[in-house]
Write a protein that holds these residues in place. Structure first.
Motif, PDB file in Angstrom:
ATOM      1  N   ASN A 412      29.718 -43.529  23.629  1.00 47.70           N
ATOM      2  CA  ASN A 412      30.128 -42.231  24.143  1.00 47.70           C
ATOM      3  C   ASN A 412      29.743 -42.004  25.599  1.00 47.70           C
ATOM      4  O   ASN A 412      30.169 -41.022  26.201  1.00 47.70           O
ATOM      5  CB  ASN A 412      29.540 -41.112  23.268  1.00 47.70           C
ATOM      6  CG  ASN A 412      28.027 -41.131  23.260  1.00 47.70           C
ATOM      7  OD1 ASN A 412      27.429 -42.191  23.080  1.00 47.70           O
ATOM      8  ND2 ASN A 412      27.407 -39.983  23.456  1.00 47.70           N
ATOM      9  N   VAL A 413      28.934 -42.894  26.194  1.00 46.53           N
ATOM     10  CA  VAL A 413      28.592 -42.740  27.616  1.00 46.53           C
ATOM     11  C   VAL A 413      29.033 -43.943  28.447  1.00 46.53           C
ATOM     12  O   VAL A 413      28.756 -44.002  29.641  1.00 46.53           O
ATOM     13  CB  VAL A 413      27.076 -42.522  27.809  1.00 46.53           C
ATOM     14  CG1 VAL A 413      26.615 -41.274  27.081  1.00 46.53           C
ATOM     15  CG2 VAL A 413      26.277 -43.744  27.369  1.00 46.53           C
ATOM     16  N   LYS A 414      29.730 -44.877  27.833  1.00 43.49           N
ATOM     17  CA  LYS A 414      30.088 -46.089  28.564  1.00 43.49           C
ATOM     18  C   LYS A 414      31.006 -45.797  29.743  1.00 43.49           C
ATOM     19  O   LYS A 414      30.927 -46.444  30.782  1.00 43.49           O
ATOM     20  CB  LYS A 414      30.759 -47.092  27.634  1.00 43.49           C
ATOM     21  CG  LYS A 414      29.780 -47.995  26.918  1.00 43.49           C
ATOM     22  CD  LYS A 414      30.490 -49.101  26.172  1.00 43.49           C
ATOM     23  CE  LYS A 414      29.473 -50.018  25.502  1.00 43.49           C
ATOM     24  NZ  LYS A 414      30.115 -51.089  24.729  1.00 43.49           N
ATOM     25  N   GLY A 415      31.912 -44.836  29.591  1.00 45.45           N
ATOM     26  CA  GLY A 415      32.818 -44.520  30.686  1.00 45.45           C
ATOM     27  C   GLY A 415      32.073 -44.027  31.907  1.00 45.45           C
ATOM     28  O   GLY A 415      32.246 -44.536  33.020  1.00 45.45           O
ATOM     29  N   ALA A 416      31.219 -43.018  31.712  1.00 41.06           N
ATOM     30  CA  ALA A 416      30.448 -42.478  32.822  1.00 41.06           C
ATOM     31  C   ALA A 416      29.483 -43.510  33.382  1.00 41.06           C
ATOM     32  O   ALA A 416      29.343 -43.667  34.598  1.00 41.06           O
ATOM     33  CB  ALA A 416      29.673 -41.241  32.360  1.00 41.06           C
ATOM     34  N   ALA A 417      28.821 -44.251  32.490  1.00 49.37           N
ATOM     35  CA  ALA A 417      27.870 -45.270  32.938  1.00 49.37           C
ATOM     36  C   ALA A 417      28.573 -46.384  33.695  1.00 49.37           C
ATOM     37  O   ALA A 417      28.078 -46.864  34.727  1.00 49.37           O
ATOM     38  CB  ALA A 417      27.131 -45.849  31.724  1.00 49.37           C
ATOM     39  N   GLY A 418      29.756 -46.782  33.217  1.00 52.46           N
ATOM     40  CA  GLY A 418      30.507 -47.822  33.899  1.00 52.46           C
ATOM     41  C   GLY A 418      30.904 -47.414  35.302  1.00 52.46           C
ATOM     42  O   GLY A 418      30.879 -48.225  36.236  1.00 52.46           O
ATOM     43  N   SER A 419      31.262 -46.139  35.491  1.00 54.47           N
ATOM     44  CA  SER A 419      31.618 -45.647  36.819  1.00 54.47           C
ATOM     45  C   SER A 419      30.424 -45.719  37.767  1.00 54.47           C
ATOM     46  O   SER A 419      30.553 -46.155  38.917  1.00 54.47           O
ATOM     47  CB  SER A 419      32.124 -44.200  36.731  1.00 54.47           C
ATOM     48  OG  SER A 419      33.324 -44.129  36.002  1.00 54.47           O
ATOM     49  N   VAL A 420      29.251 -45.306  37.273  1.00 57.72           N
ATOM     50  CA  VAL A 420      28.052 -45.330  38.111  1.00 57.72           C
ATOM     51  C   VAL A 420      27.694 -46.762  38.498  1.00 57.72           C
ATOM     52  O   VAL A 420      27.447 -47.065  39.675  1.00 57.72           O
ATOM     53  CB  VAL A 420      26.869 -44.664  37.380  1.00 57.72           C
ATOM     54  CG1 VAL A 420      25.569 -44.886  38.150  1.00 57.72           C
ATOM     55  CG2 VAL A 420      27.120 -43.178  37.207  1.00 57.72           C
ATOM     56  N   VAL A 421      27.674 -47.635  37.522  1.00 53.00           N
ATOM     57  CA  VAL A 421      27.278 -49.020  37.781  1.00 53.00           C
ATOM     58  C   VAL A 421      28.271 -49.706  38.721  1.00 53.00           C
ATOM     59  O   VAL A 421      27.882 -50.444  39.632  1.00 53.00           O
ATOM     60  CB  VAL A 421      27.144 -49.795  36.456  1.00 53.00           C
ATOM     61  CG1 VAL A 421      26.923 -51.278  36.714  1.00 53.00           C
ATOM     62  CG2 VAL A 421      25.992 -49.236  35.627  1.00 53.00           C
ATOM     63  N   THR A 422      29.569 -49.465  38.524  1.00 47.04           N
ATOM     64  CA  THR A 422      30.582 -50.070  39.389  1.00 47.04           C
ATOM     65  C   THR A 422      30.462 -49.574  40.817  1.00 47.04           C
ATOM     66  O   THR A 422      30.573 -50.350  41.775  1.00 47.04           O
ATOM     67  CB  THR A 422      31.992 -49.783  38.841  1.00 47.04           C
ATOM     68  OG1 THR A 422      32.106 -50.276  37.516  1.00 47.04           O
ATOM     69  CG2 THR A 422      33.055 -50.456  39.702  1.00 47.04           C
ATOM     70  N   LEU A 423      30.211 -48.284  40.982  1.00 47.39           N
ATOM     71  CA  LEU A 423      30.032 -47.724  42.330  1.00 47.39           C
ATOM     72  C   LEU A 423      28.820 -48.342  43.022  1.00 47.39           C
ATOM     73  O   LEU A 423      28.868 -48.686  44.208  1.00 47.39           O
ATOM     74  CB  LEU A 423      29.883 -46.201  42.257  1.00 47.39           C
ATOM     75  CG  LEU A 423      31.171 -45.392  42.191  1.00 47.39           C
ATOM     76  CD1 LEU A 423      30.847 -43.918  42.003  1.00 47.39           C
ATOM     77  CD2 LEU A 423      32.006 -45.595  43.452  1.00 47.39           C
ATOM     78  N   VAL A 424      27.734 -48.468  42.275  1.00 50.05           N
ATOM     79  CA  VAL A 424      26.532 -49.081  42.848  1.00 50.05           C
ATOM     80  C   VAL A 424      26.821 -50.518  43.275  1.00 50.05           C
ATOM     81  O   VAL A 424      26.405 -50.961  44.354  1.00 50.05           O
ATOM     82  CB  VAL A 424      25.376 -49.050  41.825  1.00 50.05           C
ATOM     83  CG1 VAL A 424      24.219 -49.934  42.278  1.00 50.05           C
ATOM     84  CG2 VAL A 424      24.888 -47.623  41.610  1.00 50.05           C
ATOM     85  N   CYS A 425      27.553 -51.242  42.443  1.00 47.09           N
ATOM     86  CA  CYS A 425      27.890 -52.629  42.757  1.00 47.09           C
ATOM     87  C   CYS A 425      28.691 -52.719  44.053  1.00 47.09           C
ATOM     88  O   CYS A 425      28.359 -53.501  44.951  1.00 47.09           O
ATOM     89  CB  CYS A 425      28.669 -53.244  41.598  1.00 47.09           C
ATOM     90  SG  CYS A 425      29.212 -54.934  41.916  1.00 47.09           S
ATOM     91  N   TRP A 426      29.731 -51.924  44.170  1.00 45.10           N
ATOM     92  CA  TRP A 426      30.580 -52.001  45.362  1.00 45.10           C
ATOM     93  C   TRP A 426      29.872 -51.471  46.603  1.00 45.10           C
ATOM     94  O   TRP A 426      30.082 -51.974  47.708  1.00 45.10           O
ATOM     95  CB  TRP A 426      31.889 -51.252  45.132  1.00 45.10           C
ATOM     96  CG  TRP A 426      32.872 -52.034  44.319  1.00 45.10           C
ATOM     97  CD1 TRP A 426      33.324 -51.743  43.060  1.00 45.10           C
ATOM     98  CD2 TRP A 426      33.523 -53.251  44.683  1.00 45.10           C
ATOM     99  NE1 TRP A 426      34.206 -52.699  42.624  1.00 45.10           N
ATOM    100  CE2 TRP A 426      34.353 -53.635  43.604  1.00 45.10           C
ATOM    101  CE3 TRP A 426      33.483 -54.062  45.810  1.00 45.10           C
ATOM    102  CZ2 TRP A 426      35.137 -54.785  43.631  1.00 45.10           C
ATOM    103  CZ3 TRP A 426      34.266 -55.211  45.846  1.00 45.10           C
ATOM    104  CH2 TRP A 426      35.078 -55.557  44.769  1.00 45.10           C
ATOM    105  N   PHE A 427      29.020 -50.463  46.433  1.00 46.96           N
ATOM    106  CA  PHE A 427      28.248 -49.988  47.587  1.00 46.96           C
ATOM    107  C   PHE A 427      27.306 -51.080  48.079  1.00 46.96           C
ATOM    108  O   PHE A 427      27.172 -51.300  49.290  1.00 46.96           O
ATOM    109  CB  PHE A 427      27.451 -48.739  47.218  1.00 46.96           C
ATOM    110  CG  PHE A 427      26.575 -48.253  48.358  1.00 46.96           C
ATOM    111  CD1 PHE A 427      27.125 -47.518  49.395  1.00 46.96           C
ATOM    112  CD2 PHE A 427      25.218 -48.553  48.396  1.00 46.96           C
ATOM    113  CE1 PHE A 427      26.332 -47.090  50.453  1.00 46.96           C
ATOM    114  CE2 PHE A 427      24.424 -48.136  49.444  1.00 46.96           C
ATOM    115  CZ  PHE A 427      24.985 -47.392  50.478  1.00 46.96           C
ATOM    116  N   GLY A 428      26.645 -51.757  47.153  1.00 52.03           N
ATOM    117  CA  GLY A 428      25.771 -52.864  47.544  1.00 52.03           C
ATOM    118  C   GLY A 428      26.544 -53.974  48.221  1.00 52.03           C
ATOM    119  O   GLY A 428      26.075 -54.574  49.205  1.00 52.03           O
ATOM    120  N   ALA A 429      27.760 -54.251  47.720  1.00 53.60           N
ATOM    121  CA  ALA A 429      28.598 -55.280  48.345  1.00 53.60           C
ATOM    122  C   ALA A 429      28.935 -54.906  49.779  1.00 53.60           C
ATOM    123  O   ALA A 429      28.921 -55.754  50.682  1.00 53.60           O
ATOM    124  CB  ALA A 429      29.874 -55.470  47.530  1.00 53.60           C
TER     125      ALA A 429
END
Length: 483
Positions: A412-429
């Motif tokens: 039930n939180v994978k969508g929101a969590a996936g958005s956060v983690v993906t944003l962090v990944c691309w920001f780090g990139a």
């Protein structure tokens, strides 16, 4: 953000959950045996294989975009008279577009379907490559890079989701691995082709996977799970029948998908703020922590500018780049094979140890060169270090954080969590690729010693915080996190 707000307001009911596989592992053990028996008949999986092959053209395009800047740095700077900061902006701005694409990808793919999202992504990439090809200065070059980055951001989400939603349960792991493999193949091909053609010609080659994707989508069905979620019952059953074969009995799978949709709709909706509740915070720390360590270990800086790194170390940029490209593919394939054999924790710890050694050796080569010590050894040490680094990264640090991220969050939180983690990944990139050249000007040895330090921290972080998820149910994984 907009997706989560819509969920909280009751709009687009179940949109967030569309990101998740619709059949939970725990419910389908007996069905896996049935599906495995069906899959032994090649005719029953032909459309699944074709659909996967078409969709991973997007993954190949993703890799092509990422790999483009490495073999073209010297030529573009010379032809367009770009300064080092201007070229660093060109190399790194891809990740800005990708961040925007990642944020909007879920909403787009939920609104117009998985195939529609891939069409949008391909069109953005085509426009971006044409802009790069026609560029006479930094502005159009950067605009094109942002467009291709946006396409990458959408592809990075929708391709694995599409594959996961069309594949039989017993084939899902292997088929989704093809996505990561094709990203690596795409970047490797860009390295190799870019060493023998001009940078404008290389930009045109980026059009090929997009065109193949657009043509291929005419021959494959839409995700049946998306169709079911949207209430298109007739199209849902038709797509499922095409994917499983005209003689296959799809009744049980259709029923399970529909039951699971009802289960998802009964779960409480969760937004970004909910992730900071005590029951989710440790999973969030693990997911975000792995992405931060993955990116700040230097992968996008080294990958984007690998040719110039070899030249700076006194080696052949072309030879080093070709070797770099040849190492990635077989090692990534090996990592995929080891994923469910060795376990996640051992694989990522061995991988991080390897990236530590690779960066340390490369840093030592620049240190020796800067102090005029062992001049005949420094170039070889740099090449060996970078190859050790990329081989080690490909076997674990590249794919494993994404696998763990998909396993540690409750559904039930994978969508929101996936958005956060993906944003962090691309920001780090973006941060790493933008600062890499400046750091190298400051201290080439210091840059690689810093990256080696991050890799050492990764080993400690995994040992302390990351649970083993191999052969565990989702409930067991979440229980181990919250102990």
């Amino acid at each position: 953000m907009a997706i989560n707000e819509d969920n909280q307001n009751g709009k687009n009911k179940g949109t967030q959950e569309l990101r998740e596989p619709f059949i939970p592992r725990e419910k389908v053990n007996s069905y896996e045996e049935v599906e495995s028996h069906k899959s032994s008949n090649r005719g029953t999986i032909g459309m699944v294989v074709l659909s996967t092959a078409v969709s991973v053209c997007g993954a190949f395009e993703f890799g092509s975009c990422v790999g483009y800047s490495a073999p073209t740095q010297s030529a573009i700077r010379e032809d367009l008279q770009l300064s080092l900061p201007e070229y660093s902006m060109f190399g790194s701005i891809l990740t800005i577009g990708a961040m925007i694409g990642a944020v909007t990808s879920g909403h787009i793919s939920d609104f117009i379907g998985r195939k529609g999202a891939m069409v949008v992504s391909a069109l953005f990439c085509i426009a971006g490559w044409l802009a790069v090809y026609l560029a006479k200065g930094a502005l159009l070059l950067d605009i094109g890079r942002v467009f291709t980055g946006y396409g990458c951001g959408v592809f990075s989400y929708v391709v694995p989701v599409f594959i996961a939603e069309i594949a039989p349960k017993n084939l899902r792991g292997g088929l989704t691995t093809v996505n990561q493999l094709m990203i690596v193949v795409g970047s490797s091909v860009a390295f190799l082709v870019g060493s023998v053609v001009t940078w404008r010609t290389l930009a045109l080659t980026g059009l090929v996977p997009c065109i193949l994707l657009l043509l291929g989508l005419f021959f494959v069905p839409e995700s049946p799970r998306w169709l079911a979620k949207m209430g298109h019952q007739k199209d849902f059953e038709s797509a499922m029948q095409r994917l499983r074969g005209k003689d296959a009995d799809i009744t049980e799978e259709v029923t399970e998908i529909q039951d699971y949709i009802e289960t998802l709709q009964s779960l409480p909706k969760a937004g970004m703020v909910d992730l900071f509740q005590r029951k989710y915070i440790r999973a969030l720390i693990i997911g975000v922590g792995l992405m931060v360590l993955q990116q700040f270990g230097g992968i996008n800086g080294i990958g984007f500018y690998v040719s110039e790194t070899f030249i700076s170390a006194g080696s052949s940029g072309k030879t080093g780049t070709i070797a770099y490209a040849c190492v990635q593919v077989p090692i990534t394939l090996l990592g995929a094979l080891l994923m469910d054999i060795s376990g996640r924790r051992p694989l990522i710890m061995v991988s991080a140890t390897g990236t530590f050694l690779g960066c340390f050796f490369t840093g030592m080569s620049f240190f020796l060169k800067g102090h005029d010590l062992l001049p005949e050894w420094a170039p070889m040490l740099a090449v060996a270090g970078v190859l050790i680094y990329i081989g080690s990264f490909a076997i674990g640090m590249g794919p494993v954080p994404w696998v763990i991220m998909s396993e540690i969050f409750p559904i039930n939180v994978k969508g929101a969590a996936g958005s956060v983690v993906t944003l962090v990944c691309w920001f780090g990139a973006w941060a790493v690729s933008y600062t890499f050249n400046s750091f190298m000007d400051w201290s080439s040895a210091g840059t690689f010693f810093f990256y080696s330090g991050v890799s050492a921290i990764t080993v400690l972080f995994v040992a302390k915080f990351v649970p083993e998820t191999k052969d565990k149910t989702l409930e067991e994984i979440q229980a181990s996190i919250n102990m």
